[in-house]
Each structure stands twice: as structure tokens, then as C-alpha cells.
Design an enzyme around this catalytic site. Structure first.
Site, PDB file in Angstrom:
ATOM      1  CE  LYS A  66       4.625  16.994  12.943  1.00 41.77           C
ATOM      2  NZ  LYS A  66       5.030  16.419  11.658  1.00 41.77           N
TER       3      LYS A  66
ATOM      4  CD  GLN B 231       7.914  17.073   9.433  1.00 41.75           C
ATOM      5  OE1 GLN B 231       7.491  16.432  10.408  1.00 41.75           O
ATOM      6  NE2 GLN B 231       7.137  17.883   8.746  1.00 41.75           N
TER       7      GLN B 231
ATOM      8  CG  ASP C 257       3.678  10.656   9.935  1.00 41.35           C
ATOM      9  OD1 ASP C 257       2.897  11.584  10.204  1.00 41.35           O
ATOM     10  OD2 ASP C 257       4.900  10.804   9.765  1.00 41.35           O
TER      11      ASP C 257
HETATM   12  N1  GUN Z   1       5.233  16.841   6.241  1.00 37.98           N
HETATM   13  C1  GUN Z   1       4.084  17.559   6.133  1.00 37.98           C
HETATM   14  N2  GUN Z   1       3.093  16.979   6.853  1.00 37.98           N
HETATM   15  C2  GUN Z   1       3.634  15.876   7.412  1.00 37.98           C
HETATM   16  C3  GUN Z   1       3.100  14.880   8.271  1.00 37.98           C
HETATM   17  O1  GUN Z   1       1.917  14.866   8.645  1.00 37.98           O
HETATM   18  N3  GUN Z   1       3.975  13.916   8.655  1.00 37.98           N
HETATM   19  C4  GUN Z   1       5.274  13.889   8.238  1.00 37.98           C
HETATM   20  N4  GUN Z   1       6.047  12.884   8.661  1.00 37.98           N
HETATM   21  N5  GUN Z   1       5.786  14.796   7.445  1.00 37.98           N
HETATM   22  C5  GUN Z   1       4.973  15.793   7.041  1.00 37.98           C
END
Ligand code: GUN
Length: 295
Positions: free
Chosen positions: A54, A98, A121
Site C-alpha cells: 500500500k 491494518q 477503508d
Molecule cells: N485486512 C484485510 N483486508 C483489509 C483491508 O481492506 N483494510 C484493512 N485495514 N485491513 C485489512
């Protein structure tokens, strides 16, 4: 029938090119640089690799990005204080914590603490509620990526029977809500299957579009689908390690058998994965524009 492969890698590349131009224009015309912070608690290798991808993507698009890694035993209080700090930081438009978080931290409390205007998110209840109502908001990145893949692959969703397998807050639940909205890549008749579904095949077999997000490697097999189905595989399951130490990935769909019946299918890797990261970038740019009063 041999399926058309819907490449998330290619689609993501095209959207990233568009975003790169948009980010450059924001800087040139408005002196706005979108900013993203990712916060990872602990050392889960899969999470580490997602978070670094990311940040790398953000950097490549000209988005300011900060990567915070906290010890696995970081207290909930300290994490909330960090979120509060970034809520007040004008350089940061998007905050991503995350998931999953260590068990001693209340995920709900953490997601509530993020300013909904920086919730790139789309996990804050305010954004979830707006999404369900069909209002302008941050859409969760993976379902948003699936919509973009369907649109750009020219898949007709209006009136289609869509079966979503998996009911997570991150993918399954928002996916169902989005597919039934009166919008592009919407207007579908939607069914959601999960671990308590009695006869999964009865549902998947009549689906025009299957969106698999159960987190079970290769669970959707050829005998479960009809000819001409469109299959979107959200699963990213680590099923082993190569000799060079790289994770071997499998989707939730048994690609090798299903591809012979499907009209179109996404691969793993190179399907939904790159789209998730790209939609995070799109949301971060949207957040920056909103903060600057440009939308
Ligand atoms: N863990 C798995 N997918 C995601 C996501 O799209 N965002 C976040 N913050 N954590 C994740």
C-alpha cells in the site's frame, strides 16, 4: 468454454495511471498532496506485505505516505492516541489501520475512533451506513475494486443472479449491499452464502456471477457452477512456501477446473488483490479533495 481472464493487474494499472495524472493536477493547480498513513500492529507476515504494498503504491502515485509499525503488545489506549494524532494532522487525509488487530485490542473501538472523513477503508459505521443508503461515502476497498473490475470487464450486472460466498464485514456484507444498489455494477438479485448455508451448490449453480470471499482455498469447484458464469475470486490464501521463501497463494476458487466452464474469471494472484490497493489510493485522493473543498 475457456474463460476470459479478467486481469486485476491490468485494470489496476489503468486506474493507477488515471490517479497519477489526478494527483499531479491536484498538486499543480491546488497545491494539494494527498496523504495516507498505514498503521500495523504486530508482525503478521501477510499484513506486513499488504501494508508495504500500500505504501509503495502510494509513493509511486505521488501520494504522501507514512507507515507506522507498532509492537504486538501495544495497548489499545496508545493505538487510540495515535489515531487521534492523525485525525488532527492536516498532512494526512487517509488513516488505515491494518486488520486483524491483536486480540487484546477492540477492533470496533479502533474503527469508531477514525475520523469518518479520513476513513479511506470505509469501515467506520458512518461510512457503512451511508453505503447501505446509497449516499456518497468511502466505499470499502475490496468490494469497490470488484465493482470496478465488473464495470471495466463489461459484465452485465443488472438483473443478474449474484451469489456472494462469505459474510465478513470487510468483503461479503458490503459486497451484497453494493450489488443491489441502483447504480452501475448494481441492480443485481443477490444471495449471500456462509458457513451455515445448507446447500451451497444449489445457490452457486444458478449464479450468473459468483463472488467468492470465504477464505477457504479452492472451495468453489467446477461442479458447483453453471456454464457461462462470471467468477470473481477474492480469496488470497497462503497454502505453502516456495523453495525461495515466497508464499504460494490460492484463491477460494479452483481456478483450473472452473475456468473451463466460466465465461470470465479472475486469477489469484493478479485479480482482486491489486484492485484493493488501487481503490485505497482512489479513496485517499477523494479524501484529499474533500478536505480541500474541491468536491
Ligand atoms: N485486512 C484485510 N483486508 C483489509 C483491508 O481492506 N483494510 C484493512 N485495514 N485491513 C485489512
Amino acid at each position: 468454454m475457456t474463460a476470459k481472464i479478467i486481469s486485476g493487474t491490468e485494470t489496476a494499472k489503468a486506474i493507477r495511471e488515471e490517479l497519477k495524472v489526478e494527483v499531479a493536477e491536484l498538486k499543480e493547480k491546488h497545491n494539494v498532496v494527498p496523504g495516507l498513513v498505514t498503521i500495523l500492529v504486530g508482525e503478521d507476515p501477510a499484513s506486513q506485505s499488504y501494508v508495504s504494498a500500500k505504501n509503495k503504491t502510494a509513493h509511486a502515485l505521488g501520494i504522501h505516505s507514512e507507515q507506522v509499525t507498532l509492537d504486538a503488545d501495544t495497548s489499545e489506549k496508545d493505538l487510540l492516541a495515535m489515531i487521534d494524532k492523525y485525525n488532527k494532522d492536516d498532512k494526512i487525509n487517509g488513516i488505515l489501520v491494518q486488520l486483524p488487530l491483536p486480540k487484546h485490542i477492540d477492533e470496533g473501538k479502533v474503527l469508531y475512533a477514525i475520523d469518518p472523513g479520513k476513513d479511506v477503508d470505509g469501515f467506520h459505521p458512518v461510512n457503512v451506513g451511508k453505503m447501505v443508503l446509497g449516499e456518497q461515502c468511502f466505499l470499502p476497498c475490496t468490494p469497490h475494486g470488484v465493482l470496478e473490475l465488473l464495470i471495466r470487464a463489461g459484465v452485465e450486472t443488472s438483473g443478474a443472479e449474484v451469489v456472494v460466498v462469505g459474510r465478513s464485514n470487510i468483503v461479503g456484507k458490503p459486497m451484497v449491499n453494493l450489488m443491489l444498489q441502483k447504480r452501475e455494477a448494481g441492480n443485481s438479485t443477490v444471495t449471500i452464502c456462509h458457513t451455515r448455508t445448507k446447500d451451497m451448490t444449489a445457490h452457486t449453480k444458478r449464479a450468473d456471477i459468483i463472488i467468492a470471499a470465504a477464505g477457504v482455498p479452492k472451495m468453489i469447484t467446477a461442479d458447483m457452477v453453471k456454464d457461462g458464469v462470471v467468477v470473481i475470486d477474492v480469496g488470497v490464501n497462503r497454502i505453502g512456501m516456495s523453495e525461495s521463501g515466497k508464499a504460494i497463494l490460492a484463491g477460494d476458487v479452483d481456478f483450473d477446473s472452473v475456468k473451463d466452464k466460466a465465461a470470465a474469471i479472475t486469477p489469484v494472484p493478479g485479480g482482486v488483490g491489486p484492485m484493493t490497493i488501487t481503490m485505497l489510493m482512489k479513496n485517499t485522493v477523494q479524501a484529499a479533495k474533500q478536505a480541500a473543498g474541491l468536491i
